[in-house]
Design an enzyme around this catalytic site. Structure first.
Site, mmCIF file in Angstrom:
data_model
loop_
_atom_site.group_PDB
_atom_site.id
_atom_site.type_symbol
_atom_site.label_atom_id
_atom_site.label_comp_id
_atom_site.label_asym_id
_atom_site.label_seq_id
_atom_site.Cartn_x
_atom_site.Cartn_y
_atom_site.Cartn_z
ATOM 1 C CE LYS A 98 29.292 -5.466 16.064
ATOM 2 N NZ LYS A 98 28.245 -5.879 16.993
ATOM 3 C CG HIS A 105 40.804 -9.652 40.608
ATOM 4 N ND1 HIS A 105 40.292 -8.758 41.518
ATOM 5 C CD2 HIS A 105 41.119 -10.772 41.317
ATOM 6 C CE1 HIS A 105 40.306 -9.290 42.724
ATOM 7 N NE2 HIS A 105 40.795 -10.520 42.629
ATOM 8 C CB SER A 109 25.843 -4.353 12.545
ATOM 9 O OG SER A 109 25.989 -2.965 12.275
ATOM 10 C CD GLU A 136 23.546 -9.042 22.499
ATOM 11 O OE1 GLU A 136 24.614 -8.479 22.184
ATOM 12 O OE2 GLU A 136 22.568 -9.095 21.725
#
Length: 470
Positions: free
Chosen positions: A327, A191, A321, A334
């Site tokens: 980054k 959860h 980025s 993805e």
């Protein structure tokens, strides 16, 4: 042939005269399809081209053996087919993947290319069809209605041969990480909340089993494709075919494709039902769902570097980025997820197409073939990259994992048999409220002895079933 000069030749079909590029191996019906279906700009998968050319090769060989076309005609058709299988003339397959029902246009594109090239081999010229005719010779004893379903099934099986070793390698890559990370303790999460400890290697071992199960599922789905209805002709009754043609053509198709195809028990069934394509598409969808889930886990486990989990590091493949320096994004997980979304969408299209048949034929086969083959292709390519450029390079942050393993309030789960669920819940609440560890609270309140603490709250021991006491 890589391009056209602009010159044309005139051909005639049952509807009249048509202008065809002078150098084209295709003919009138293909030229009409180019005009009629300027839809997507997408052309047939190489797997579908190979499959239908294999069907034509096998049919020509069978028809030649049976004396239904002359031996020179059969040999010329087979030679033309072999040239295509060797990578030549692929630019001549020009019909859009979205076309007339049942794949008639793509089928005639194939017949015309083979007929024209075979005519050249026999000394003829493009478009005259006196030596070899697209319908009378290349298509002897055949129909789109048995050729396309056979080619569609065969193409999917050929494509799955490319995906299978990729899945095997991916499973091996995950298995390697499972062994490498087996000694690294971390907190489990259910959860999205703290749960009892687990080993990082155990998580990766579960991913390994996931991919192996999906691979097995696809292997079964592949086997459903091998029952083919070649020889059924127009409606599955075998009209205009020699009694020995069906068995002989499928025998030769098995030889040339190295796929264990076999004649359908009922040719009408093989023409009416496209259920095997739904079975394969469903198995691809299941694989996609699992890949999406694993990709999401990898993104979570590597999130950060300072404000996320960062239990693992993924290989840095490119700047992440255009504005934030330094980054680095989890680009391959993805990608794998996005490919999975596309596969799920493709499966929906396949499902609608499979139920879209009427009576003796399902005319929606072109969209089945396109979507299944695209799904196999993009899964093959994306999972190959995920394996070699991501999974193989994952490293673990053992200290961070150990910190979480000792910090999870669900360590209190191990207290249940000794102090009861209610008292253990109070310990958890106090830990959350004060920030003190479960072990510190248990020790301070003298709920267990030091020996018991060392045994009962051993995080490593919690990752395996507790042995029976002597």
């Amino acid at each position: 042939m890589s391009g056209f000069t602009g010159a044309t030749r005139q051909e005639k079909d049952s509807l009249g005269f048509v202008e065809v590029p002078a150098e084209a191996l295709y003919g009138a019906q293909t030229a009409r399809a180019i005009v009629n279906f300027p839809i997507s700009g997408l052309r047939a998968s190489p797997f579908l081209i190979r499959a239908i050319v294999m069907v034509k090769y096998a049919a020509a060989k069978a028809n030649g053996d049976l004396g239904l076309i002359t031996r020179p005609q059969a040999d010329a058709i087979m030679k033309a087919a072999q040239e295509i299988l060797d990578g030549q003339h692929l630019d001549q397959f020009v019909v859009d993947v979205f076309q007339a029902g049942a794949g008639v246009s793509f089928h005639m594109n194939t017949n015309e290319v083979l007929a024209n090239r075979a005519s050249q081999i026999l000394g003829g010229t493009l478009g005259e069809y006196q030596h070899v005719h697209p319908n009378d010779h290349v298509n002897y004893g055949q129909s789109t209605n048995d050729v396309f379903p056979t080619a569609m099934r065969l193409s999917a099986s050929l494509a799955l041969q490319q995906l299978d070793p990729v899945l095997h390698s991916l499973a091996k890559g995950l298995e390697g990480k499972a062994k490498e990370f087996d000694g690294i303790l971390k907190s489990g999460r259910t959860h999205m909340q703290d749960a009892v400890p687990i080993r990082l290697g155990q998580e990766f071992a579960a991913y390994t089993v996931t991919i192996c199960r999906a691979k097995d599922n696809l292997q079964y789905a592949d086997s459903t494709l091998w029952e083919v209805g070649l020889g059924g002709s127009a409606v599955g009754t075998g009209i205009n075919t020699h009694p020995e043609y069906r068995e002989l053509a499928i025998h030769y198709l098995k030889q040339i494709s190295h796929v264990p195809v076999w004649p359908a028990d009922d040719m009408r069934y093989a023409m009416q039902s496209c259920a095997p394509m739904a079975t394969v598409s469903s198995a691809l969808r299941t694989l996609a769902l699992e890949v999406i889930r694993i990709s999401n886990d990898l993104r979570l486990l590597s999130s950060g570097p300072n404000t996320g989990f960062r239990e693992i590091d993924l290989p840095g493949l490119q700047p992440g980025s255009s504005i934030m320096p330094g980054k680095v994004n989890p680009v391959l997980p993805e990608l794998a997820a996005m490919v999975g979304f596309q596969v799920i969408g493709n499966d929906a299209a396949v499902a609608m197409a499979v139920q879209g048949g009427q009576l003796e034929l399902n005319v929606m086969m072109p969209t089945m073939a396109h979507n299944v083959l695209q799904s196999i292709t993009i899964l093959t390519n994306s999972l190959r990259e995920l394996d070699h450029r991501c999974i193989r390079g994952i490293t673990a942050n053992a200290d961070r994992c150990a910190f979480y393993a000792q910090s999870t309030v669900s360590l209190a789960t191990a207290l249940n048999p000794y102090i009861g669920y209610a008292r253990a819940a109070q310990v958890v609440k106090e830990s959350i409220a004060t920030g003190r560890s479960i072990i510190d609270i248990v020790r301070e309140e003298k709920l267990l002895t030091e020996d018991q603490i060392a045994t009962i709250l051993d995080a490593r021991a919690m990752t395996e079933p507790r042995p029976k006491e002597a």
